[in-house]
Motif scaffolding. Structure first.
Motif, PDB file in Angstrom:
ATOM      1  N   ASN A 103      -2.537   1.081   9.312  1.00  0.00           N
ATOM      2  CA  ASN A 103      -3.092   1.197  10.666  1.00  0.00           C
ATOM      3  C   ASN A 103      -2.645   2.530  11.260  1.00  0.00           C
ATOM      4  O   ASN A 103      -1.440   2.768  11.403  1.00  0.00           O
ATOM      5  N   TYR A 130       4.969  -2.434  11.521  1.00  0.00           N
ATOM      6  CA  TYR A 130       3.698  -3.134  11.583  1.00  0.00           C
ATOM      7  C   TYR A 130       3.689  -4.084  12.766  1.00  0.00           C
ATOM      8  O   TYR A 130       4.689  -4.712  13.026  1.00  0.00           O
ATOM      9  N   TYR A 145       0.805  -0.684   6.219  1.00  0.00           N
ATOM     10  CA  TYR A 145      -0.458  -1.300   5.790  1.00  0.00           C
ATOM     11  C   TYR A 145      -1.655  -0.435   6.154  1.00  0.00           C
ATOM     12  O   TYR A 145      -2.789  -0.837   5.927  1.00  0.00           O
ATOM     13  N   GLN A 203      -6.288  -0.908   8.973  1.00  0.00           N
ATOM     14  CA  GLN A 203      -5.784  -1.222   7.627  1.00  0.00           C
ATOM     15  C   GLN A 203      -6.904  -1.587   6.661  1.00  0.00           C
ATOM     16  O   GLN A 203      -6.767  -1.389   5.451  1.00  0.00           O
ATOM     17  N   LYS A 249       0.828  -1.211   0.000  1.00  0.00           N
ATOM     18  CA  LYS A 249       0.000   0.000   0.000  1.00  0.00           C
ATOM     19  C   LYS A 249       0.857   1.254   0.000  1.00  0.00           C
ATOM     20  O   LYS A 249       0.352   2.353  -0.179  1.00  0.00           O
TER      21      LYS A 249
END
Lengths: 509, 509
Positions: free
Chosen positions: A176, A212, A174, A221, A46
């Motif tokens: 979050n 992460y 990702y 995410q 991402k």
């Protein structure tokens, strides 16, 4: 066509939005809006290299709707950075749907003039942007929505966000995201959480990329498509700007003392009560006076709500309130508290104040302290346009909180400079008088006659009490009758009530 | 019609579901499903006096779909309580869509025979219920879905829940729910969170009503319509039942030691790696061996995932793993840890394992340890039907995790009693062989030839290595060739792959 607060709404607007008919008349079951989800498979990344790449990958095209959050307030870098890239890419005719717009977003004026932005919905419009809108630089009127009203509009699909660009104080690769870790910690991301949940595409823009999995997770995410790392997303100074200095102004202290007496003298003041006081010197002073009484009487609040300041955090840490329910933070200490105190809890705007939710926290609120630029003989409140008719305020949670809580209290000086606050008829209605229970000024209070229970209960209260008409007359005696504003014919802003109906319109000046 | 794993799927089923064509072939963008929301206004209460009243108020009617969560596992009281009331009200022809079904739900057999329940989708079916389904008591086949597959089906609308009845270890009167406070604390409510988010009507059933606002909030008031207080929702003993005793069985310890050597010998074993080991004696033993190595090598994991046990909590508390990402807890200590350790983080099933999400946590997972009832020459795995063809297992997260992680390891004894585990062809395919990387038995391992990188890398590993064919032949040498199962003609269960396509069907026996 006249609506419930006696405002003339052009028929074509009524056809599109409906007209305000009362606080709870137009709250009905509905099918919730939905987003298009593009699944992310294992081994796909991402993380993108630039905002420009994210704009392109998001599929943003002419005529789409984009959003931003206003948690960085006057310290926000994200909207201007993204809009500059969008303009450079030659994308036009966008609808801009941020949770609010600040002074720092002055570059928007150019984007409007260049046709990059042709529609706007926002809670607030400040200084130069507000003035430009009031002058009539936009062909289409701005739609002003309350914080709860915006959440409702997104949930019902009145606003569909194609791409949300969300400043993220911290994020992992990702997506979050939280607001309590990073260089520009704004604390709660309550307004951004809604955008992330309903937008087709979500771009998290961060200056603090962490390993992460990043926890706590304010935005998960599963609500983020792309992550972009940049040098800086906001200025911490600006996030706390304008907020919350304790007042030493005798007039404001007197208003605060009266407001505290109203709360303490009410039937709501008991063990486990709840309140929201907001920001600004007088509000903080109310909190201070209330605190003294709570200590003296040994009363603890179950929760405090809203825009949170350090004053609330102190109450939590001293055990005077059991929990803070937090949709937005107005200073650094409250952002820090959210990150470390388990009883300081983050919620989204839908849970805070939406009339269309399965029950917002404001529905459980006892007392709300609210401000006003103007309040009139019908108790209608204006927090949007100045006495010159120019847009410079914000709807915020004013109409939401006052409609839902058990007792709403307006605190305002009788006059500001040579301008009366209590007037015959407000320039712009943001909150209908039916939502306002008590008006507190430095000379005394006026209780809404529709609340006979309060009128009776407060008879014994040792505060000068007047009718709202008497307050208005005293104001006019001091500064004279205000000159009427000479509006133009053009409608520059639509004031949407929290239920989606039209409560007022603003014309150009 | 034959699918990608060479299973015959009747055409009418293929038409409805599509056939399995590979792990990531049928993952496409989609419009997310939506719920009908009935707004709750100020002064309205959600607290009802009984489950019966909640069923009536929810508008439940013949033919609707209802759901439950399985976080109480063998200790669940809620499904049986609610189904008894529904049956007493004479409501028929319901679709039952719980996250799973346990032995304790045996009364379902009567509700099926009486026509109260005519369709079922579930992850698992145990003992008597599974046997009854295999006998063919239902007209319509049960649809077996993985945990990620169920989340996908709900998000895409393949499952639309009309009314969700959710056991709530603690709730306030406005429906803020968590699983870490109360009499029957199950910890994470990861599977229930999805139901609450997508169901039209949600009933929170609790035996621990707490003052407003209840925090932490796993399921928010904005996802709950009604709250009912009952005497007891679950038996804490049953919640932890069957889970996680450390094995002393030498064969299981040898398998665990081999599995740990495979992980430690892999390129994934390095600072910041992640793993999921699940429950059961051998899995716990793997964790134990892995822990010793991590201490020796000074390696820390970034996170552990999944169904969480005390073994994982110990790793967190000893600083060997930085975070626990938790969709379900299998014992009391892990539920307690979720409530008190900020690095032990609760997520929902969509974020855990859905192939249709914007990126599930399993996509970030390095190593998964998984069990098997059968594994065959194509590395296909069966965790659903016994060697007699009777349904008694659960799909769980098996196909989700193994498809998404970097290295999936099956741990299983070569034979169980007189039954081979490694077979020519599994009775039922839950997980396609393309998702399985290594099979570990007590006599040695077999690496999937499709993973030549692992074959090469493990050449130096001091564990006996075989082809899967060699393992199967050794199993048959010991116990002989298994007798073929005599299935009937009736299809009693459809095995849906996590992407919604049909990977296998189960016929009556």
């Amino acid at each position: 066509m006249k609506n419930e607060v006696n405002r003339e709404i052009p028929e074509e607007i009524v056809v599109k939005y409906g007209k305000f008919e009362g606080e709870f008349v137009n709250i009905k079951p509905y099918q919730e809006s939905t987003r298009q989800v593009t699944p992310v498979k294992p081994k796909e990344t991402k993380l993108l290299s630039s905002i420009k790449e994210a704009i392109i990958k998001s599929g943003l095209k002419d005529g789409m709707t984009i959003s931003f959050h206003h948690h960085f307030r006057e310290g926000d870098y994200v909207m201007n950075m993204v809009m500059a890239e969008i303009a450079a890419l030659g994308i036009k005719n966008l609808s801009l749907a941020p949770s609010s717009i600040a002074n720092v977003h002055e570059p928007l004026i150019e984007h409007i003039k260049n046709g990059v932005v042709t529609n706007i919905t926002s809670s607030g419009l400040r200084d130069k942007v507000g003035a430009a809108i009031s002058e009539g630089i936009m062909e289409n009127p701005v739609v002003i929505r309350s914080h709860g009203g915006r959440a409702r509009a997104i949930a019902t699909g009145d606003i569909h966000i194609d791409v949300a660009f969300l400043g993220a104080p911290s994020s992992d690769e990702y997506g979050n995201v939280n607001g309590t870790v990073g260089k520009a910690t704004c604390g709660s991301l309550g307004y951004a959480m809604i955008d992330a949940k309903y937008a087709d595409k979500v771009v998290a823009i961060t200056d603090t990329l962490v390993p992460y999995p990043n926890t706590p997770i304010s935005i998960p995410q599963t609500d983020v498509d792309y992550v972009v790392e940049v040098e800086a997303i906001g200025n911490p100074e600006g996030i706390a700007k304008g907020a919350t200095r304790y007042t030493k102004n005798p007039k404001e202290l007197l208003i605060a003392e009266y407001a505290a007496k109203v709360i303490i003298g009410s039937s709501y003041y008991k063990e486990g009560f709840s309140f929201q006081t907001g920001t600004g010197g007088p509000s903080l002073a109310v909190t201070r006076f209330l605190k003294e009484a709570m200590v003296k009487d040994g009363i603890k609040a179950s929760f405090v709500l809203g825009g949170i300041t350090n004053a609330m955090v102190e109450l939590l840490e001293e055990g005077l309130v059991k929990k803070i329910i937090d949709v937005q933070d107005f200073d650094h200490p409250s952002a820090v508290s959210l990150g470390k105190n388990e009883h300081h809890y983050e919620i989204d705007a839908n849970m805070y104040a939406s009339s269309a939710s399965k029950g917002a926290v404001i529905n459980q609120l006892d007392v709300a302290i609210l401000s006003a630029l103007e309040v009139d003989l019908d108790f209608n409140v204006n927090v949007m346009t100045g006495s010159d008719g120019v847009i410079r305020g914000a709807s915020g949670g004013h109409s939401d909180t006052s409609a839902a809580c058990n007792m709403s209290i307006i605190i305002a000086p009788l006059i500001r400079g040579r301008i009366p606050t209590v007037v015959e008829r407000v320039n712009t209605v943001i909150t209908p008088g039916s939502s306002i229970d008590v008006v507190v000024t430095e000379i005394g209070i006026a209780v809404n006659p529709s609340r006979q229970d309060l009128v009776e209960h407060f008879k014994s209260l040792d505060i000068p009490q007047y009718t709202i008409k008497e307050l208005q007359e005293k104001a006019y005696q001091i500064v004279g009758h205000p000159y009427p504003i000479e509006y133009g014919e053009k409608i520059v802003a639509l004031i949407e009530y929290r239920d989606g109906t039209m409560i007022d319109v603003v014309r150009n000046v």
